[in-house]
Design an enzyme around this catalytic site. Structure first.
Site, PDB file in Angstrom:
ATOM      1  N   GLU A 255       0.840  -1.210   0.000  1.00  0.00           N
ATOM      2  CA  GLU A 255       0.000   0.000   0.000  1.00  0.00           C
ATOM      3  C   GLU A 255       0.871   1.255   0.000  1.00  0.00           C
ATOM      4  O   GLU A 255       1.689   1.456   0.902  1.00  0.00           O
ATOM      5  CB  GLU A 255      -0.930  -0.032   1.230  1.00  0.00           C
ATOM      6  CG  GLU A 255      -2.013   1.023   1.157  1.00  0.00           C
ATOM      7  CD  GLU A 255      -3.012   0.906   2.317  1.00  0.00           C
ATOM      8  OE1 GLU A 255      -3.288  -0.217   2.778  1.00  0.00           O
ATOM      9  OE2 GLU A 255      -3.501   1.959   2.739  1.00  0.00           O
TER      10      GLU A 255
ATOM     11  N   LYS B  25      -7.526  -1.711  11.234  1.00  0.00           N
ATOM     12  CA  LYS B  25      -6.860  -2.070   9.965  1.00  0.00           C
ATOM     13  C   LYS B  25      -5.655  -1.146   9.745  1.00  0.00           C
ATOM     14  O   LYS B  25      -4.589  -1.570   9.305  1.00  0.00           O
ATOM     15  CB  LYS B  25      -7.864  -1.959   8.812  1.00  0.00           C
ATOM     16  CG  LYS B  25      -7.355  -2.476   7.474  1.00  0.00           C
ATOM     17  CD  LYS B  25      -6.607  -1.445   6.662  1.00  0.00           C
ATOM     18  CE  LYS B  25      -6.165  -2.002   5.322  1.00  0.00           C
ATOM     19  NZ  LYS B  25      -5.336  -1.058   4.564  1.00  0.00           N
TER      20      LYS B  25
ATOM     21  N   ASP C  15       4.656 -14.841  11.205  1.00  0.00           N
ATOM     22  CA  ASP C  15       3.394 -15.326  10.645  1.00  0.00           C
ATOM     23  C   ASP C  15       2.314 -14.262  10.837  1.00  0.00           C
ATOM     24  O   ASP C  15       1.727 -14.135  11.906  1.00  0.00           O
ATOM     25  CB  ASP C  15       3.036 -16.625  11.389  1.00  0.00           C
ATOM     26  CG  ASP C  15       1.773 -17.275  10.885  1.00  0.00           C
ATOM     27  OD1 ASP C  15       0.981 -16.594  10.210  1.00  0.00           O
ATOM     28  OD2 ASP C  15       1.574 -18.465  11.191  1.00  0.00           O
TER      29      ASP C  15
ATOM     30  N   HIS D 160      -2.696  10.041   0.637  1.00  0.00           N
ATOM     31  CA  HIS D 160      -2.791   8.747  -0.030  1.00  0.00           C
ATOM     32  C   HIS D 160      -2.579   8.910  -1.527  1.00  0.00           C
ATOM     33  O   HIS D 160      -1.791   8.197  -2.147  1.00  0.00           O
ATOM     34  CB  HIS D 160      -4.170   8.146   0.260  1.00  0.00           C
ATOM     35  CG  HIS D 160      -4.320   6.753  -0.228  1.00  0.00           C
ATOM     36  ND1 HIS D 160      -3.742   5.686   0.425  1.00  0.00           N
ATOM     37  CD2 HIS D 160      -4.950   6.254  -1.315  1.00  0.00           C
ATOM     38  CE1 HIS D 160      -4.021   4.589  -0.240  1.00  0.00           C
ATOM     39  NE2 HIS D 160      -4.751   4.906  -1.300  1.00  0.00           N
TER      40      HIS D 160
HETATM   41  C1  MEV Z   1      -5.965   2.605   5.074  1.00  0.00           C
HETATM   42  O1  MEV Z   1      -5.155   1.529   4.706  1.00  0.00           O
HETATM   43  C2  MEV Z   1      -6.038   2.692   6.581  1.00  0.00           C
HETATM   44  C3  MEV Z   1      -6.980   3.754   7.122  1.00  0.00           C
HETATM   45  O2  MEV Z   1      -8.292   3.579   6.577  1.00  0.00           O
HETATM   46  C4  MEV Z   1      -6.980   3.608   8.627  1.00  0.00           C
HETATM   47  C5  MEV Z   1      -8.011   4.475   9.324  1.00  0.00           C
HETATM   48  O3  MEV Z   1      -9.045   4.814   8.739  1.00  0.00           O
HETATM   49  O4  MEV Z   1      -7.765   4.770  10.511  1.00  0.00           O
HETATM   50  C6  MEV Z   1      -6.538   5.136   6.708  1.00  0.00           C
END
Ligand code: MEV
Length: 445
Positions: free
Chosen positions: A85, A287, A303, A400
């Site tokens: 990413e 995530k 792992d 991003h």
């Molecule tokens: C993207 O990989 C992760 C985010 O969505 C985490 C979040 O929203 O806190 C930016």
């Protein structure tokens, strides 16, 4: 129409590739050439990778990046990260640098207990089983001695063994619940070998136990396996500073700079509170943490599926899936922290096999498993901070897309000159996929 294949694993690598190409590729020659393009010219190195799994046809590259300037417990680390990413490594590096001037990260390993279970069925009186277990417990432990001897020399081994009656949840279901200390190894093979031996011994001893009747003698071992849920193998990572010190108005950090620190701190705390009570947000919040965690776990040959499974179970331990991280403001001090379970190793497994894993561990100056737990947790927290910082200031897309633009430029096979013009244009214009594509198309008209 594709066909089934018999004895695929017995084919040579060439034969496997030819079969795949014949069955699936629109352009077999081009497909085969792409597969081979990713082979390593060093045949020994290629063989090493071929041997990692069955039916290897090629290598699948992921970028390995470095996030420098991580100050953890007073020591600087450059953290290797393996991830596809675009914005993750940049975000980690930015967060690391930011906190390095505010006291750095503090990390503490709270405990290191691993768990494994022998799941079995006993068709008889629970009390009799309990007596049996208490009697044979020393024998059970003794039967694992040849497996545990080396681990014991390193200060590890089986730390407890108990019988658990689970019959209120499932008829006739009992467990041998064992805990382990595995020092610098993740310990999966060690734990599973111990458990399989415990299972064998319990079955044999039951068979010869004079107080059991014929039915009771026949314990059914269902399975013996470690648990990837390790709620007592937890590391805490934390940052804190005076709210005023959160300010950042350096001209170089135009993007999302923090000009009003108390407003920023309040918003960040609110964002965390939302993730604490709202599972839809908590999953995405966590995530973001796992973006950092997994990238270091992968780079160090650990792992990541085990870590993912264990961390998400931990996030649901109170009955609802919730944020792993927390934040508060107390007496003008902003604190942001997280506790996560991490079963990691720095010896064994891929750590001494994969050349890039060895390099990653060298970059981290050959950490112990506990030190690696701290580094991984800190990277997760840093990632979470970076995400929340963007989300509560500029929005996530600005940073991003700044990184993602390279993917679009590659997709459109832009020339060096085109890239220059595109990057100049988007210095001061909002980047979106369609805006970039339209700009490229207009350039090429
Ligand atoms: C993207 O990989 C992760 C985010 O969505 C985490 C979040 O929203 O806190 C930016």
């Amino acid at each position: 129409m594709n066909t089934a294949v018999a004895g695929f694993s017995k084919l040579t690598k060439e034969e496997k590739i030819n079969w795949i190409a014949k069955e699936y590729f629109f352009n077999p020659e081009e497909g085969i050439s792409t597969i081979k393009q990713y082979w390593n010219s060093d045949t020994k190195l290629q063989q090493l990778h071929d041997d990692f799994v069955e039916n290897t046809i090629s290598n699948f590259y992921l970028p390995m990046g470095i996030a420098p300037n991580f100050l953890i417990n007073g020591k600087y680390y450059s953290v290797p990260m393996v991830i596809e990413e675009s914005s993750v490594v940049a975000a980690a590096a930015k967060s690391a640098k930011y906190w390095s001037t505010r006291g750095g990260f503090k990390a503490t390993v709270l405990n290191t207990e691993k768990i494994g279970q022998v799941h079995f069925m006993f068709f008889g009186e629970a009390l009799k089983l309990e007596h049996f277990f208490n009697k044979i417990k020393p024998m059970l432990i003794a039967s694992t001695e040849s497996i545990t001897a080396n681990m014991q020399k390193r200060g590890g081994g089986i730390t407890s063994l108990e019988l658990r009656n689970k019959t209120s949840e499932l008829d006739n279901y009992f467990q041998l619940h064992a805990t382990f200390e595995t020092k610098d190894s993740m310990g999966a093979n060690f734990i599973n070998s111990c458990l399989e031996q415990l299972a064998k011994t319990v079955k044999e001893e039951a068979y010869n136990y004079p107080d059991f009747n014929e039915v009771e003698k026949n314990i059914t071992i269902v399975m013996s396996i470690l648990s990837n849920y390790v709620p007592n193998c937890v590391v805490r990572a934390e940052v804190s500073c005076k709210v005023d010190e959160l300010a950042e108005n350096l001209p170089t950090s135009r993007q999302g700079r923090i000009e009003n620190p108390s407003e920023f701190a309040e918003k960040l705390v609110q964002a965390v509170r939302i993730a604490e009570i709202e599972p839809f947000r908590a999953v995405t919040h966590n995530k973001g943490i796992m973006n950092g965690v997994d990238a270091v776990v992968l780079a160090t040959g650990n792992d990541f599926r085990a870590v993912e499974a264990g961390v998400h179970a931990y996030a649901s331990r109170n009955g609802t899936y919730a944020s792993l991280s927390h934040a508060n403001i107390d007496n003008g001090i902003f604190t942001f922290w997280m506790e996560i379970p991490l079963a990691l190793g720095t010896v064994g497994g891929l750590t001494s096999l994969h050349p890039l894993v060895k390099i990653a561990l060298e970059i981290l100056e050959k950490p112990s498993a506990q030190e690696l737990m701290q580094i991984v947790a800190v990277t997760g927290l840093a990632q979470n901070f970076a995400a929340l910082r963007s989300l509560t200031t500029t929005g996530i897309q600005e940073g991003h897309m700044k990184m993602h633009i390279n993917n679009i430029l590659n997709q459109y096979q832009t020339t060096v000159d085109e890239r220059k013009m595109i990057k100049n244009h988007f210095e001061n214009n909002t980047i979106s996929h369609s805006a970039v594509v339209t700009f490229i198309e207009n350039l090429r008209k």
